[in-house]
Enzyme design. Structure first.
Site, PDB file in Angstrom:
ATOM      1  N   LYS A  22       0.847  -1.209   0.000  1.00  0.00           N
ATOM      2  CA  LYS A  22       0.000   0.000   0.000  1.00  0.00           C
ATOM      3  C   LYS A  22       0.873   1.245   0.000  1.00  0.00           C
ATOM      4  O   LYS A  22       0.647   2.169  -0.789  1.00  0.00           O
ATOM      5  CB  LYS A  22      -0.885   0.008   1.252  1.00  0.00           C
ATOM      6  CG  LYS A  22      -1.599   1.317   1.495  1.00  0.00           C
ATOM      7  CD  LYS A  22      -2.476   1.308   2.727  1.00  0.00           C
ATOM      8  CE  LYS A  22      -1.721   1.577   3.979  1.00  0.00           C
ATOM      9  NZ  LYS A  22      -1.421   3.015   4.242  1.00  0.00           N
ATOM     10  N   ASN A  23       1.890   1.262   0.866  1.00  0.00           N
ATOM     11  CA  ASN A  23       2.672   2.486   1.040  1.00  0.00           C
ATOM     12  C   ASN A  23       3.694   2.717  -0.054  1.00  0.00           C
ATOM     13  O   ASN A  23       4.403   3.718  -0.041  1.00  0.00           O
ATOM     14  CB  ASN A  23       3.334   2.489   2.427  1.00  0.00           C
ATOM     15  CG  ASN A  23       2.305   2.606   3.525  1.00  0.00           C
ATOM     16  OD1 ASN A  23       1.136   2.900   3.263  1.00  0.00           O
ATOM     17  ND2 ASN A  23       2.702   2.323   4.752  1.00  0.00           N
ATOM     18  N   CYS A 116      -5.452  12.235  11.981  1.00  0.00           N
ATOM     19  CA  CYS A 116      -6.144  10.953  11.788  1.00  0.00           C
ATOM     20  C   CYS A 116      -6.103  10.230  13.136  1.00  0.00           C
ATOM     21  O   CYS A 116      -5.753  10.800  14.161  1.00  0.00           O
ATOM     22  CB  CYS A 116      -5.465  10.153  10.690  1.00  0.00           C
ATOM     23  SG  CYS A 116      -3.858   9.540  11.206  1.00  0.00           S
ATOM     24  N   ARG A 121      -1.180  15.086  12.169  1.00  0.00           N
ATOM     25  CA  ARG A 121      -0.288  14.654  11.088  1.00  0.00           C
ATOM     26  C   ARG A 121       0.198  15.901  10.347  1.00  0.00           C
ATOM     27  O   ARG A 121      -0.327  16.289   9.331  1.00  0.00           O
ATOM     28  CB  ARG A 121      -1.018  13.708  10.139  1.00  0.00           C
ATOM     29  CG  ARG A 121      -1.546  12.442  10.776  1.00  0.00           C
ATOM     30  CD  ARG A 121      -0.464  11.471  11.205  1.00  0.00           C
ATOM     31  NE  ARG A 121       0.225  10.867  10.090  1.00  0.00           N
ATOM     32  CZ  ARG A 121      -0.197   9.766   9.451  1.00  0.00           C
ATOM     33  NH1 ARG A 121      -1.323   9.217   9.791  1.00  0.00           N
ATOM     34  NH2 ARG A 121       0.507   9.247   8.461  1.00  0.00           N
ATOM     35  N   ASP A 307       4.505   0.806  11.944  1.00  0.00           N
ATOM     36  CA  ASP A 307       3.301   0.120  11.450  1.00  0.00           C
ATOM     37  C   ASP A 307       3.204  -1.308  11.961  1.00  0.00           C
ATOM     38  O   ASP A 307       2.138  -1.921  11.859  1.00  0.00           O
ATOM     39  CB  ASP A 307       3.284   0.105   9.917  1.00  0.00           C
ATOM     40  CG  ASP A 307       3.132   1.509   9.370  1.00  0.00           C
ATOM     41  OD1 ASP A 307       3.379   1.696   8.165  1.00  0.00           O
ATOM     42  OD2 ASP A 307       2.794   2.415  10.143  1.00  0.00           O
ATOM     43  N   ARG A 399      -8.568  -0.669   4.425  1.00  0.00           N
ATOM     44  CA  ARG A 399      -7.681   0.346   3.825  1.00  0.00           C
ATOM     45  C   ARG A 399      -6.359  -0.279   3.414  1.00  0.00           C
ATOM     46  O   ARG A 399      -5.721   0.162   2.462  1.00  0.00           O
ATOM     47  CB  ARG A 399      -7.422   1.479   4.820  1.00  0.00           C
ATOM     48  CG  ARG A 399      -8.579   2.433   5.051  1.00  0.00           C
ATOM     49  CD  ARG A 399      -8.127   3.604   5.902  1.00  0.00           C
ATOM     50  NE  ARG A 399      -6.882   4.109   5.406  1.00  0.00           N
ATOM     51  CZ  ARG A 399      -5.875   4.508   6.189  1.00  0.00           C
ATOM     52  NH1 ARG A 399      -5.988   4.462   7.503  1.00  0.00           N
ATOM     53  NH2 ARG A 399      -4.751   4.962   5.664  1.00  0.00           N
TER      54      ARG A 399
HETATM   55  C1  EPZ Z   1       3.982   7.012   6.070  1.00  0.00           C
HETATM   56  O1  EPZ Z   1       3.171   8.016   6.639  1.00  0.00           O
HETATM   57  C2  EPZ Z   1       3.102   5.772   5.982  1.00  0.00           C
HETATM   58  N1  EPZ Z   1       1.947   6.040   5.137  1.00  0.00           N
HETATM   59  C3  EPZ Z   1       2.636   5.378   7.382  1.00  0.00           C
HETATM   60  O2  EPZ Z   1       1.887   4.169   7.240  1.00  0.00           O
HETATM   61  C4  EPZ Z   1       3.860   5.114   8.250  1.00  0.00           C
HETATM   62  O3  EPZ Z   1       3.448   4.807   9.555  1.00  0.00           O
HETATM   63  C5  EPZ Z   1       4.762   6.357   8.264  1.00  0.00           C
HETATM   64  O4  EPZ Z   1       5.104   6.727   6.912  1.00  0.00           O
HETATM   65  C6  EPZ Z   1       6.044   6.123   9.043  1.00  0.00           C
HETATM   66  O5  EPZ Z   1       6.747   5.060   8.477  1.00  0.00           O
HETATM   67  C7  EPZ Z   1       2.090   5.996   3.794  1.00  0.00           C
HETATM   68  O6  EPZ Z   1       3.164   5.771   3.265  1.00  0.00           O
HETATM   69  C8  EPZ Z   1       0.855   6.232   2.976  1.00  0.00           C
HETATM   70  P1  EPZ Z   1       5.919  10.416   8.164  1.00  0.00           P
HETATM   71  P2  EPZ Z   1       3.686   9.565   6.640  1.00  0.00           P
HETATM   72  O7  EPZ Z   1       5.789  11.684   7.422  1.00  0.00           O
HETATM   73  O8  EPZ Z   1       4.481   9.823   5.437  1.00  0.00           O
HETATM   74  C9  EPZ Z   1       6.167  13.770  11.490  1.00  0.00           C
HETATM   75  C10 EPZ Z   1       0.090   2.713   7.626  1.00  0.00           C
HETATM   76  O9  EPZ Z   1      -0.350   2.186   8.646  1.00  0.00           O
HETATM   77  N2  EPZ Z   1       6.030  14.758  10.403  1.00  0.00           N
HETATM   78  O10 EPZ Z   1       7.098   9.542   7.913  1.00  0.00           O
HETATM   79  O11 EPZ Z   1       2.526  10.423   6.917  1.00  0.00           O
HETATM   80  C11 EPZ Z   1       4.900  12.968  11.705  1.00  0.00           C
HETATM   81  O12 EPZ Z   1       4.005  13.652  12.549  1.00  0.00           O
HETATM   82  C12 EPZ Z   1       0.492   4.174   7.637  1.00  0.00           C
HETATM   83  O13 EPZ Z   1       0.274   2.111   6.536  1.00  0.00           O
HETATM   84  C13 EPZ Z   1       6.162  16.110  10.696  1.00  0.00           C
HETATM   85  O14 EPZ Z   1       6.376  16.499  11.848  1.00  0.00           O
HETATM   86  O15 EPZ Z   1       4.608   9.532   7.932  1.00  0.00           O
HETATM   87  C14 EPZ Z   1       5.416  11.710  12.335  1.00  0.00           C
HETATM   88  O16 EPZ Z   1       5.601  11.928  13.713  1.00  0.00           O
HETATM   89  C15 EPZ Z   1       0.251   4.824   8.977  1.00  0.00           C
HETATM   90  N3  EPZ Z   1       6.037  16.998   9.687  1.00  0.00           N
HETATM   91  C16 EPZ Z   1       6.788  11.515  11.692  1.00  0.00           C
HETATM   92  O17 EPZ Z   1       7.129  12.784  11.101  1.00  0.00           O
HETATM   93  C17 EPZ Z   1       5.798  16.617   8.400  1.00  0.00           C
HETATM   94  O18 EPZ Z   1       5.720  17.485   7.511  1.00  0.00           O
HETATM   95  C18 EPZ Z   1       6.840  10.468  10.605  1.00  0.00           C
HETATM   96  O19 EPZ Z   1       5.785  10.742   9.718  1.00  0.00           O
HETATM   97  C19 EPZ Z   1       5.662  15.233   8.126  1.00  0.00           C
HETATM   98  C20 EPZ Z   1       5.785  14.320   9.142  1.00  0.00           C
END
Ligand code: EPZ
Length: 419
Positions: A22-23, A116, A121, A307, A399
């Site tokens: 998915k990701n 979410c 997020r 995850d 999802r």
């Molecule tokens: C991706 O989400 C995945 N989703 C998530 O999978 C996964 O848990 C996550 O990466 C971490 O590996 C998809 O790929 C669609 P991040 P993403 O930006 O990109 C902070 C699942 O269950 N952050 O790496 O949204 C954020 O709050 C889902 O399949 C900022 O502060 O995650 C978090 O604490 C859930 N500012 C950390 O970084 C930003 O601009 C990591 O988030 C962006 C993120």
């Protein structure tokens, strides 16, 4: 409202080919917008998040047709650059379209992706990366209006203070449309980022370095039609492996590389499972109750994936011994704990830490999915529990899992969906 009904205690046995990731497929489908032609994406899983993404592509003017597990996207003639709020709300990771639309059309408009189930997020890193490339972004009444500045987009160095997966992907896509060299420093190194790079390279993009601390993009290169096979879903693979760990038995999961799950596999071995691996398969045998293991701290790849936190916790909660979890990525990723407690789990939470004391075996209960991986965790717990478990709110699970009940039944689990 349908629910799963699981009779616990049936050992799992057999082999299963895991569906596409998915990701990985979500950013790859968004990246199809960069190509003024047809892209063929194989091993595309049938998930509600993928359907939502295909709906967005069609709304923007793409043809997007599914033929089995192959999706053909033709982005030759885009007619819009805005994504309506209801589609953004359906899937917050649609923020990835920002970089793709900016690169292709020089403009993009979408509503602010809300928080979410996992907590707030933020997308500040996404926006600062795009601004670094020359985007002007206004935030008006919850909408993001993004366009290239007068001088246009241009390659430059981008430093990410957090290795955000989504921000890295957005920067890569926007950089493809930014003439000149872009260097993304401190980006995420997840295998899904490498898969996105493979797709972009197949379309003619000059992108290298994915999986390392610096990704280089020579932007402004015209892209062409591409064909790509999506990597296997490593988190779905981890889910089946944790299910077998909880229920006992012996399974083989094919279609995913073990080095994408090193941290998870070492935890399962420490808990008492036997793990065998090949280039694209993982075998697991679980006989005795699982033991407690050393602290599980979630971290960016190659650390323990956030995850997989809930699904490993669910397996260990029904074992013996204690394990400390520390969730370092998201602020609210223990929502499944209350539901596991309804099944007899002994879990104490203090801030980011959760101390799991194995109770020997969980008991069945009626429980509610709270989010995608939390819902999967309840299924894992039900597979090993005594008696019957009912898991509701299946929309969360749909999802990210393709036919979870059918796949588990094929491995010997007694699980069925009750309408
Ligand atoms: C991706 O989400 C995945 N989703 C998530 O999978 C996964 O848990 C996550 O990466 C971490 O590996 C998809 O790929 C669609 P991040 P993403 O930006 O990109 C902070 C699942 O269950 N952050 O790496 O949204 C954020 O709050 C889902 O399949 C900022 O502060 O995650 C978090 O604490 C859930 N500012 C950390 O970084 C930003 O601009 C990591 O988030 C962006 C993120």
């Amino acid at each position: 409202m349908s629910h799963y009904e699981i009779q616990g205690g049936r050992p799992l046995c057999g082999s299963l080919a895991v569906h596409g990731a998915k990701n990985s497929v979500l950013p790859i489908l968004a990246a199809c917008l960069l190509v003024p032609g047809q892209c063929t994406i194989h091993n595309c899983p049938d998930l509600s998040d993928v359907s939502a993404t295909l709906d967005i592509l069609r709304l923007l003017g793409c043809r997007a047709d599914r033929e089995g597990d192959t999706v053909i996207v033709d982005a030759s003639a885009l007619i819009r650059w805005d994504i309506p709020e209801h589609l953004m709300r359906e899937m917050r990771s649609s923020v990835i379209f920002l970089g793709a639309l900016l690169a292709r059309l020089g403009t993009a408009e979408l509503s602010y992706p809300g928080g979410c189930e996992l907590g707030p997020r933020p997308i500040d890193l996404h926006l600062s990366a795009l601004r670094a490339l020359g985007a002007e972004i206004r935030e008006e009444q919850g909408a993001l209006c993004c366009c290239r500045c007068r001088e246009g987009l241009h390659g430059r160095e981008i430093c990410l203070s957090i290795p955000s997966v989504g921000a890295t992907e957005n920067a890569m896509l926007a950089a493809c449309g930014s003439p000149g060299l872009t260097t993304i420093v401190g980006g995420a190194r997840e295998p899904e980022i490498v898969d996105l790079q493979k797709f972009l390279q197949a379309a003619g993009a000059q992108v290298t370095g994915a999986g390392t601390s610096a990704i280089l993009v020579q932007g402004g290169v015209p892209l062409h039609s591409a064909e790509h096979w999506v990597m296997g879903d490593r988190i779905a693979a981890a889910t089946y492996l944790c299910g077998c760990a909880a229920a006992g038995g012996e399974i083989q999961v094919t279609g995913t590389a073990p080095d994408a799950l090193t941290a998870v596999l070492s935890c399962l071995e420490e808990a008492g499972c036997t793990v065998h691996t090949g280039p694209d398969w993982i075998g697991l045998t679980s006989r005795a109750p699982l033991g407690g293991i050393g602290p599980v701290r979630t971290a960016p790849y190659p650390g323990f994936p956030t995850d997989a936190q809930a699904i490993l916790m669910a397996a260990l909660a029904g074992g013996r011994g204690a394990t400390l979890f520390v969730e370092n990525i998201f602020d609210s990723r223990y929502r499944h704990v209350d539901e596991l407690r309804r099944m007899g789990a002994d879990i104490q939470i203090a801030g980011r830490a959760a101390m799991v004391s194995g109770v020997g075996r969980l008991h069945g209960a009626a429980v509610r999915s709270t989010d995608l991986r939390g819902g999967a965790a309840l299924v894992v717990a039900g597979l090993g529990a005594e008696g019957t478990t009912q898991v509701s709110e299946l929309r969360h699970i749909r999802r990210g899992y393709q036919a979870l009940d059918r796949e588990l039944r094929a491995l010997g689990a007694e699980i069925r969906e009750i309408p």
